[in-house]
Design a protein around this motif. Structure first.
Motif, short mmCIF file in Angstrom:
data_model
loop_
_atom_site.label_atom_id
_atom_site.label_comp_id
_atom_site.label_asym_id
_atom_site.label_seq_id
_atom_site.Cartn_x
_atom_site.Cartn_y
_atom_site.Cartn_z
N GLN A 120 0.83 -1.22 0.00
CA GLN A 120 0.00 0.00 0.00
C GLN A 120 0.86 1.26 0.00
N LEU A 123 2.33 1.66 -3.42
CA LEU A 123 1.31 2.17 -4.35
C LEU A 123 1.22 3.70 -4.24
N GLN A 124 1.27 4.20 -3.00
CA GLN A 124 1.24 5.66 -2.80
C GLN A 124 2.46 6.32 -3.46
N TYR A 142 -9.71 4.42 -8.92
CA TYR A 142 -9.24 3.17 -8.30
C TYR A 142 -9.69 3.05 -6.83
N PHE A 143 -9.45 4.09 -6.03
CA PHE A 143 -9.80 4.01 -4.61
C PHE A 143 -11.27 4.34 -4.35
N GLU A 174 1.87 0.37 -12.58
CA GLU A 174 2.28 -1.05 -12.67
C GLU A 174 3.79 -1.14 -12.91
N ILE A 178 6.63 -2.92 -10.46
CA ILE A 178 7.51 -4.02 -10.88
C ILE A 178 8.98 -3.65 -10.62
N SER B 3 5.73 -9.45 -12.48
CA SER B 3 4.53 -8.89 -13.12
C SER B 3 3.59 -8.34 -12.05
N PHE B 4 2.90 -7.33 -12.46
CA PHE B 4 1.96 -6.71 -11.52
C PHE B 4 0.77 -6.21 -12.30
N ASN B 5 -0.43 -6.71 -11.96
CA ASN B 5 -1.62 -6.28 -12.68
C ASN B 5 -2.61 -5.64 -11.70
N LEU B 6 -2.71 -4.34 -11.86
CA LEU B 6 -3.53 -3.56 -10.93
C LEU B 6 -5.02 -3.86 -11.09
N GLU B 7 -5.45 -4.05 -12.35
CA GLU B 7 -6.88 -4.20 -12.63
C GLU B 7 -7.40 -5.61 -12.32
N PRO B 10 -5.76 -8.65 -6.82
CA PRO B 10 -6.60 -8.27 -5.68
C PRO B 10 -6.54 -6.75 -5.45
N LYS B 11 -7.69 -6.18 -5.11
CA LYS B 11 -7.79 -4.72 -4.95
C LYS B 11 -6.93 -4.25 -3.77
N ILE B 12 -6.11 -3.23 -4.02
CA ILE B 12 -5.30 -2.66 -2.94
C ILE B 12 -6.07 -1.48 -2.34
N LYS B 13 -6.32 -1.55 -1.05
CA LYS B 13 -7.04 -0.44 -0.41
C LYS B 13 -6.07 0.67 -0.04
N SER B 14 -6.64 1.85 0.18
CA SER B 14 -5.77 3.00 0.47
C SER B 14 -5.03 2.85 1.80
#
Lengths: 180, 136
Positions: A120, A123-124, A142-143, A174, A178, B3-7, B10-14
């Protein structure tokens, strides 16, 4: 809200104002808080901006022409307030908005009101590398899971442009995830 | 991470959370703030009347400036007042005045009057009794 015009009338009438404003607060405080928090990151700042947002809404309600939906008008005010707040705070600290955002992300680790794990946080960090408008589109989609049509009304941008902006944002996020 | 698929992943919460009862207290806090911050509503007419008062004040001051300046600094007396004073108030005779005039003054009077000879002639011919004055 089914009859928005009637609701706005209630908000402007001193007799019904308090009750109507309570309804407005209970309907919008959570989504607007989340929206603001996603922009400013810190809870205390989000609280300040949310209060300023509702205060501005209350003060300018008489000028609301109903040309746009109440929902998008509220989001627009919240967005402007949050961005203005961030830029002013960055300036006060003698930093660019980008550097200030990086600092805010770093301090999330020690934040009592952030329970995010490593992914998380990363991601930020990834979001912070995007241009301001793309960040906004990404966070709202997204959020907050807002529809493109809603985003289009709030940000006054075509659905097509928003879709492509989100697509690029996802790609960049993405790639960052990676590489790092 | 390869590899990383955002869509599709699993959904990443804030990861953001709020203090307990934050939203329950927020409404109350907000309503109190609005009621204390709310300033008395003034009508457009009230606001406009202030502008009228300001404009009127500026206008009055503007009009008064030349008068105020005059009364403070102006020490010259206009010709008419002086003539009236000399004619009715003072005991200076016409002869005294004539004696006070020098050649320059007389020339100035002549140029001011600019009497045409033809006009003088016609006046003399029209008023026959003027001969009495001339012969005096």
């Amino acid at each position: 809200m089914l009859d928005e015009q009637a609701f706005i009338k209630d908000l402007l009438d001193p007799k019904t104002q308090n009750k109507a404003f309570q309804t407005l607060l209970s309907s919008y405080q959570k989504p607007l808080y989340n929206h603001i928090r996603n922009i400013v990151l810190n809870h205390d700042d989000a609280d300040d901006v949310l209060q300023n947002t509702f205060l501005k809404v209350f003060q300018h309600l008489k000028n609301f022409k109903g040309e746009s939906k109440l929902f998008s008008w509220l989001y627009r005010i919240a967005t402007n307030e949050a961005i203005t707040f961030l830029n002013a705070k960055a300036k006060r600290n003698g930093m660019t908005s980008e550097n200030f955002q990086q600092k805010q992300i770093e301090s999330l680790k020690a934040d009592d009101y952030f329970e995010g794990d490593e992914i998380q946080l990363k991601l930020q960090e990834a979001i912070a590398t995007l241009p301001e408008k793309q960040q906004l589109v990404f966070k709202m989609r997204y959020f907050e899971e807002l529809k493109y049509e809603e985003l289009s009304e709030i940000l006054d941008t075509s659905v097509g442009a928003l879709k492509s902006s989100y697509h690029y944002a996802v790609k960049k996020v993405e790639e960052y995830m990676i590489k790092h | 991470m390869n590899s990383f698929n955002l869509e599709n992943g699993p959904k990443i919460k804030s990861g953001f959370k709020t203090p307990e009862d934050y939203f329950e207290n927020f409404s109350e806090q907000m309503l109190t703030r609005i009621n204390t911050d709310e300033k008395p509503v003034r009508s457009i007419f009230q606001k406009r009347s202030n502008w009228f008062v300001a404009a009127a004040a500026v206008l009055i001051v503007g009009i008064a400036i030349p008068f105020l300046n005059k009364s403070g600094n102006n020490t010259s007396i206009d010709g008419e007042s002086l003539e009236n004073y000399l004619a009715y108030q003072s005991n200076i005779s016409q002869y005294d005045l004539v004696n006070l005039l020098d050649e320059q003054d007389i020339e100035a009077l002549e140029s001011d009057l600019k009497i045409d000879d033809a006009v003088v002639e016609s006046a003399l011919s029209d008023n026959t009794n003027l001969e009495n004055y001339l012969t005096e």
